[in-house]
Design a protein around this motif. Structure first.
Motif, PDB file in Angstrom:
ATOM      1  N   LEU A  81      11.443  90.118  64.811  1.00 25.13           N
ATOM      2  CA  LEU A  81      11.223  91.207  64.292  1.00 25.13           C
ATOM      3  C   LEU A  81      13.041  91.525  65.058  1.00 25.13           C
ATOM      4  N   ARG A 126      12.375 102.554  59.998  1.00 24.94           N
ATOM      5  CA  ARG A 126      13.148 102.067  60.471  1.00 24.94           C
ATOM      6  C   ARG A 126      13.445 101.125  59.742  1.00 24.94           C
ATOM      7  N   ASN A 150       4.553  94.622  61.151  1.00 31.59           N
ATOM      8  CA  ASN A 150       5.820  93.967  62.322  1.00 31.59           C
ATOM      9  C   ASN A 150       6.064  94.743  63.014  1.00 31.59           C
ATOM     10  N   PHE A 198      14.308  96.350  56.425  1.00 30.75           N
ATOM     11  CA  PHE A 198      13.626  95.176  55.832  1.00 30.75           C
ATOM     12  C   PHE A 198      11.794  95.882  56.157  1.00 30.75           C
ATOM     13  N   PHE A 203       7.976  94.807  55.654  1.00 29.83           N
ATOM     14  CA  PHE A 203       7.267  92.940  55.440  1.00 29.83           C
ATOM     15  C   PHE A 203       5.416  93.924  55.028  1.00 29.83           C
ATOM     16  N   ARG A 214      22.875  91.665  59.096  1.00 31.11           N
ATOM     17  CA  ARG A 214      21.189  92.634  59.153  1.00 31.11           C
ATOM     18  C   ARG A 214      21.229  93.606  60.038  1.00 31.11           C
ATOM     19  N   TYR A 256      14.736  86.207  51.960  1.00 28.58           N
ATOM     20  CA  TYR A 256      14.750  86.063  52.897  1.00 28.58           C
ATOM     21  C   TYR A 256      16.219  85.338  53.003  1.00 28.58           C
ATOM     22  N   GLY A 289      18.526  93.481  63.442  1.00 27.99           N
ATOM     23  CA  GLY A 289      19.978  93.386  64.142  1.00 27.99           C
ATOM     24  C   GLY A 289      20.349  92.294  65.593  1.00 27.99           C
ATOM     25  N   ALA A 306      16.190  90.490  62.905  1.00 26.73           N
ATOM     26  CA  ALA A 306      16.264  90.800  60.988  1.00 26.73           C
ATOM     27  C   ALA A 306      16.130  92.181  61.781  1.00 26.73           C
TER      28      ALA A 306
END
Lengths: 451, 234
Positions: free
Chosen positions: A345, B158, B97, B91, B93, B85, B53, A350, A348
């Protein structure tokens, strides 16, 4: 990522796993405490030893004696009786190999010429017997003839009178008076107190034996012009007089004239300007062919011994820390397995590999730091406790057996806790290196899918 | 002609499983325009998550090219991918997460730490986003104290925190009940309306009604809706 955020995140993460972090840190606490206590103990022992050693003499002095060389040994007389032994080399100041190196006046000049030498003071012992008399009291003592007028050049100080030696006077050590006894004391009679000899006339009865074995006496009186301060060394029990005065007495005792230029002095004190130059100058004097002795070489040997002791003691503690390091590595490896998805995470959202590495290295170092902090505190407190208990015990021992009690049993210098804390943190950091590298190089997608 | 927001050319991704090579993506060509709502559909093992991904820079292709907003992901090193990213993608999920030990507000603010945004600004922006996803009063709660739908809303907040151009959602309704699922779909539609490109990988046919673009994947290849329907009926 900002340093403050990293630190906050690290301590937040450690706080999340209090139980496991505490258990892991206990290993570091034990290791660090062991390092602090054991090294403090070795330093304490060294301090004690040094305190005792500094009594053996002034560390800026070198005692130089003549060298009688490795010359061919000629046995005169022979037969079963065991003849006298002498070397065949002449008493010249030649530097030929094997020639004796005598401490003649020329040699004294050579010694004075060495840079860093402040004074070269010859000295000699009394030959023949001696009885001291003061009123009805008697004593024996060690008489030293010294080739200087001022005993302060030997680092001696007076508690009564001065340290300047004049012809016909003596300066005595502080314990000389306590040697006096009453030869006519009857059993049950009280032992007389030690007399105050300062500025008193002392009677010296010198004794020698003539060729027929008859005792010959010579009586002289000297005024005590000073009483020295205690040094816990030779001077405490000695009587100092001018070398010229002693030379006259020794000539009388031996029945022949003494020529220092030919016979040399039996001992010369070389006074050095700085304690750090002593070993170097000692080496130079030895290279000149004389025998040189300084208490410092002994002190150095003792210090080396205690340094080795500190390393061994520190090593024992370090083994405990090493075991703790394996614990940290294990805890971190487990944490990374459990938090693989979290690492995924982070990436993911950054986080760079460096961010992840910093966080996990920081957590490992944090365990080391917290354990180190606890260990330093416990080690310091334990050292304090040992000091209190040991000093009471040792003071009782000294009281019953005599001698001065040690001032310290365990000594923790300021650098030790700081070093131990930094060391424990570095151990933590090193233990976390492999797990943290693994975490940092995880492929994000694999980490996110990890079950 | 306008350059597509996402351009994928001859993309392959192979995995080694035991002794065999699995071709998760096998020569995919795809263009996705700016501000689109793309739904990628396909059965399990079709390669749709792999595609997501790769688009998000969380994995590297075996061969082929991926360009997002003109940036070639297949040519980037690890640090540039991390920056990509952080700045370009958000993202969501299937399993949310979220970090269980953090509150909703801390979870939302978490990505901003890596961007070096000061603590006060993080708190302020987290509150605004939680309000935007309808959880203004739940900021102090931990994930275990929130429902599945609420957790996914926190995850959405987030995803938005660094103001990305592209939202990637992997089965966002997969773990949610019907009502919560619809709520999340609506939320994604709102994000699309706010000018972002949204790409959702899903099994959920209800998602299709929000889509401006549909991509169908079968055995690692892009197929037409007709081929997909035909294969689904078999």
């Amino acid at each position: 990522m900002k340093l403050l955020d990293i630190v906050r995140l690290i301590f937040g993460n450690l706080n999340r796993r209090k139980g496991r972090v505490s258990l892991t840190a206990v290993g570091v606490v034990i290791g660090t405490a062991a390092v602090v206590i054991l090294v403090s103990l070795a330093i304490g022992l060294q301090k004690n030893a040094n305190e005792q050693l500094y009594g053996i003499g002034d560390l800026t002095q070198i005692q130089v004696s003549p060298s009688y060389g490795q010359g061919e040994v000629v046995y005169s007389g022979g037969g079963g009786g065991g003849g006298s032994k002498s070397t065949s080399a002449s008493a010249s100041s030649s530097s030929a190999p094997g020639a004796p190196k005598l401490l003649t006046n020329k040699a004294l000049e050579d010694l004075s010429a060495i840079p860093g030498v402040m004074a070269v003071i010859p000295r000699d012992y009394m030959m023949g017997g001696l009885t001291l008399k003061y009123h009805r009291l008697e004593s024996g003592s060690n008489v030293i003839g010294i080739g200087t007028d001022d005993l302060s050049s030997l680092g001696l100080e007076a508690t009564q009178g001065g340290v300047v030696l004049a012809h016909g006077t003596v300066i005595i050590g502080p314990m000389v008076a306590s040697n006096f006894y009453d030869p006519n004391q009857r059993p049950g009679q009280q032992t007389p107190a030690a007399p105050d000899l300062y500025d008193q006339q002392l009677t010296f009865v010198f004794i020698k034996y003539d060729q027929n074995g008859n005792e010959v006496h010579k009586t002289l009186t000297y005024r005590v012009s000073g009483v020295l301060a205690q040094t816990q060394g030779e001077s405490d029990w000695s009587i100092y007089m001018q070398l010229d005065d002693l030379k006259v007495l020794n000539e009388w005792a031996m029945g022949r004239r003494i020529n220092y230029n030919k016979d040399g002095y039996s001992l010369v004190i070389v006074k050095v300007d700085n304690v750090n130059n002593v070993l170097d100058i000692t080496d130079q004097i030895t290279a000149m062919g004389y025998q040189a002795y300084t208490p410092q070489s002994f002190v150095k040997g003792i210090n080396n011994f205690y340094l080795v002791l500190q390393i061994i003691f520190g090593g024992v503690g370090a083994i405990a820390l090493l075991v703790a390091a394996i614990g940290i590595a294990n805890t971190m490896a487990m944490a990374i397995l459990e938090r693989t998805r979290e690492i995924g995470l982070m990436k993911a959202v950054g986080a760079t590999n460096r961010d992840v590495l910093s966080i996990f290295l920081g957590e490992a170092a944090g365990i080391g730091f917290l354990g180190g902090l606890g260990g330093v505190l416990i080690g310091w407190l334990a050292g304090y406790g040992i000091n209190v208990i040991a000093l009471v015990y040792l003071a009782q021992q000294s009281a019953s057996q005599g001698g001065t009690p040690p001032s310290v049993a365990v000594s923790t210098p300021a650098w030790l806790p700081v070093f131990a804390l930094v060391f424990a943190t570095l151990i933590g950091l090193a233990s976390g290196l492999y797990p943290a590298l693994r975490a940092a190089t995880l492929v994000p997608v694999q980490a996110l899918k990890y079950e | 002609m306008q350059t597509p927001f996402i351009r994928i050319s001859n993309l392959t991704k192979h995995f080694q499983m035991g002794g065999t090579t699995v071709r998760a993506l096998d020569g995919v060509d795809l263009d996705i325009p700016q501000k689109s709502f793309t739904v990628v559909m396909g059965p399990s093992g079709s390669g749709k998550s792999t595609l997501l991904y790769l688009l998000g820079g969380l994995d590297r292709p075996t061969s082929g090219q991926i360009a997002v907003n003109g940036l070639r992901l297949d040519e980037m090193d690890e640090n540039k991918l991390a920056l990509f990213r952080r700045q370009t993608v958000g993202f969501m999920f299937q399993s949310f997460n979220l970090i269980q030990s953090m509150t909703a507000e801390e979870n939302v603010g978490f990505p901003m730490q890596f961007a070096g945004i000061p603590s006060k600004e993080r708190t302020r922006r987290s509150k605004v986003l939680l309000e935007q996803v309808g959880l203004a009063d739940r900021g102090g709660h931990k994930p275990s104290e929130l429902s599945g739908g609420q957790q996914q809303r926190v995850a959405a907040a987030r995803a938005l925190v660094n103001n990305p151009n592209l939202i990637l959602a992997d089965e966002p309704t997969g773990n949610l009940d019907t009502t919560s699922g619809i709520g999340i779909m609506q939320l994604l539609a709102d994000l699309h309306q706010s000018g972002r490109a949204v790409l959702v990988v899903t099994h959920d046919p209800r998602m299709v009604r929000f889509a401006t673009h549909k991509v169908f994947l079968l055995d690692g290849k892009v197929v037409s809706e007709t081929e997909y329907r035909a294969a689904s009926l078999e």
